[in-house]
Design an enzyme around this catalytic site. Sequence first.
Site, mmCIF file in Angstrom:
data_model
loop_
_atom_site.group_PDB
_atom_site.id
_atom_site.type_symbol
_atom_site.label_atom_id
_atom_site.label_comp_id
_atom_site.label_asym_id
_atom_site.label_seq_id
_atom_site.Cartn_x
_atom_site.Cartn_y
_atom_site.Cartn_z
ATOM 1 N N GLY A 271 0.748 -1.254 0.183
ATOM 2 C CA GLY A 271 0.072 0.011 -0.055
ATOM 3 C C GLY A 271 0.917 1.251 -0.080
ATOM 4 O O GLY A 271 1.908 1.460 0.707
ATOM 5 N N ASP B 131 0.137 1.351 8.399
ATOM 6 C CA ASP B 131 -0.249 0.262 9.304
ATOM 7 C C ASP B 131 0.495 0.138 10.754
ATOM 8 O O ASP B 131 -0.252 -0.393 11.667
ATOM 9 C CB ASP B 131 -0.656 -0.960 8.810
ATOM 10 C CG ASP B 131 -1.405 -1.042 7.637
ATOM 11 O OD1 ASP B 131 -2.160 -0.149 7.362
ATOM 12 O OD2 ASP B 131 -1.337 -2.243 6.732
ATOM 13 N N GLY C 266 5.766 -2.548 3.571
ATOM 14 C CA GLY C 266 5.283 -3.193 4.699
ATOM 15 C C GLY C 266 5.586 -4.604 5.034
ATOM 16 O O GLY C 266 6.451 -5.071 4.235
ATOM 17 N N ASP C 267 5.072 -5.293 5.732
ATOM 18 C CA ASP C 267 5.600 -6.552 6.291
ATOM 19 C C ASP C 267 5.491 -7.556 5.187
ATOM 20 O O ASP C 267 6.668 -8.396 4.897
ATOM 21 C CB ASP C 267 5.062 -7.057 7.350
ATOM 22 C CG ASP C 267 3.434 -7.371 7.266
ATOM 23 O OD1 ASP C 267 2.827 -6.673 6.471
ATOM 24 O OD2 ASP C 267 2.699 -8.094 8.199
ATOM 25 N N ARG D 237 1.040 -4.731 -6.014
ATOM 26 C CA ARG D 237 0.966 -5.993 -5.396
ATOM 27 C C ARG D 237 1.124 -7.240 -6.329
ATOM 28 O O ARG D 237 0.559 -6.942 -7.433
ATOM 29 C CB ARG D 237 -0.199 -6.258 -4.470
ATOM 30 C CG ARG D 237 -0.317 -5.328 -3.581
ATOM 31 C CD ARG D 237 -1.633 -5.552 -2.350
ATOM 32 N NE ARG D 237 -2.256 -4.486 -1.970
ATOM 33 C CZ ARG D 237 -1.867 -3.711 -0.663
ATOM 34 N NH1 ARG D 237 -0.681 -4.286 -0.007
ATOM 35 N NH2 ARG D 237 -2.323 -2.942 -0.173
ATOM 36 N N ARG E 142 -5.427 -3.056 7.966
ATOM 37 C CA ARG E 142 -5.478 -4.477 7.392
ATOM 38 C C ARG E 142 -5.745 -5.191 8.790
ATOM 39 O O ARG E 142 -6.663 -4.991 9.486
ATOM 40 C CB ARG E 142 -4.057 -4.571 6.744
ATOM 41 C CG ARG E 142 -3.950 -3.957 5.549
ATOM 42 C CD ARG E 142 -2.829 -4.372 4.724
ATOM 43 N NE ARG E 142 -3.175 -5.483 3.734
ATOM 44 C CZ ARG E 142 -2.329 -6.091 2.842
ATOM 45 N NH1 ARG E 142 -0.999 -5.713 3.064
ATOM 46 N NH2 ARG E 142 -2.694 -6.923 2.037
ATOM 47 N N ARG F 136 13.734 9.585 -2.061
ATOM 48 C CA ARG F 136 14.689 10.987 -2.494
ATOM 49 C C ARG F 136 16.018 10.901 -1.540
ATOM 50 O O ARG F 136 17.078 10.928 -2.137
ATOM 51 C CB ARG F 136 13.833 12.341 -2.077
ATOM 52 C CG ARG F 136 14.439 13.662 -1.990
ATOM 53 C CD ARG F 136 13.806 14.628 -1.334
ATOM 54 N NE ARG F 136 14.500 15.990 -1.400
ATOM 55 C CZ ARG F 136 14.918 16.254 -0.234
ATOM 56 N NH1 ARG F 136 14.924 15.519 0.812
ATOM 57 N NH2 ARG F 136 15.524 17.758 0.072
ATOM 58 N N THR G 100 4.542 1.763 5.604
ATOM 59 C CA THR G 100 3.050 1.238 5.712
ATOM 60 C C THR G 100 2.447 2.360 6.625
ATOM 61 O O THR G 100 3.058 2.776 7.763
ATOM 62 C CB THR G 100 3.000 -0.031 5.899
ATOM 63 O OG1 THR G 100 1.652 -0.291 6.209
ATOM 64 C CG2 THR G 100 3.820 -0.291 7.174
ATOM 65 N N ASP H 43 2.407 -1.885 11.578
ATOM 66 C CA ASP H 43 2.617 -3.219 11.972
ATOM 67 C C ASP H 43 3.682 -3.932 11.697
ATOM 68 O O ASP H 43 3.652 -5.337 11.681
ATOM 69 C CB ASP H 43 1.156 -3.985 11.275
ATOM 70 C CG ASP H 43 1.346 -4.107 9.995
ATOM 71 O OD1 ASP H 43 2.182 -3.332 9.155
ATOM 72 O OD2 ASP H 43 0.567 -4.803 9.279
#
Length: 339
Positions: free
Chosen positions: A22, A138, A113-114, A83, A182, A32, A136, A140
């Site tokens: 995401g 999230d 993300g993860d 994705r 999520r 950058r 991310t 997480d």
Amino acid sequence: MTTEAANTDKIIKRIAVLTSGGDAPGMNAAVRSVVRTAITEGIEVFGVDRGYKGLINKDFHKMTMNSVSDIINSGGTVLFTARSKEFETEEGMQKAIENMRELGIEALVVIGGDGSYRGANDLVKRGFPCVCLPGTIDNDISSTDYTIGFDTALNTAIDMIDRIRDSAQSHDRCFVVEVMGRRAGYLALRTAIGAGATDVLVPERIENIEASIESVCEKIRDGVAIGKNHFIIIVAEGVSKMYEGGADRIAKVIESKTGVETRADILGYSQRGGRPTGQDRVNATRMGYYAAKLLSNGVVNRVVSMDNDVVIDIDIEKAIQAKKPFEADLFDMVKQVSV
Ligand code: ATP
């Protein structure tokens, strides 16, 4: 950088950078920083469009100091993101490695993300060096206190709920507000604190969804008893997904159990966009700089993380195996502070 870090035996002269999963505000600031630091360290940088999909499709383009001008202030990602199911297959992964080797790329910087970390670790296991940055909304990722984009998404969600509160107050209503994240409740929990919500439902604290909803209703009834006439209930996306009918049905159940008129509002994708906050710009720049410095020192197969506002690096395999603890103290605090 930590002493256990794996050093390559040669000087890295050419790298690629991609964003994956995401999109998150601040990814551009990270790109950058990686590009500019690497170039000044004498490393050539190729941008890869659309994450792992771009590795397979050979979507590479050379980056210059100028190609990352005027992006620090923008949300989304100039490298696009995607994705890719194909990348998760052995064939897809080998194709990605072959394409990078063909171009003389010696290491890959992954901002994501993860799931993106797992993808990078699969490349590492097949002999392709990687360095990851946590991008991310999230928050997480277990190895780091902070992820790029989380602060902006938190502020955006709080701002939107402030507006919803105006309507809740004017109409004597309860609003069930679904917040992204999520499977994780970190964003929902902090949003609940910052927005001053009445209660919050997060996946980490649901054993029996009906019982959890009843406990929210109890809180609303207690509020009504002391003269409150409007309520904000935050529901993490992960909770909505585990309850057929999601936030809409939760709102209906609350209304029928409490008698308070209740509406659902799903904040959705607008939480992901927008100009990154100062914190996201600063931290993304710090982490991108750190990643490029690792590579310039020949250090690979690490994830760049934040530990109490200090940038550190951790072994990628260890990082993906760790489980992020739930912020139970914050959850207890919401329960006590909110009415
Ligand atoms: P966010 O959670 O913020 O959306 P993410 O990086 O976790 O970010 P994912 O969709 O989970 O998002 O992962 C991004 C991509 O990483 C996937 O499309 C896939 O190509 C790759 N990936 C995810 N999980 C794995 C895995 N277990 N093994 C290999 N590759 C993976």
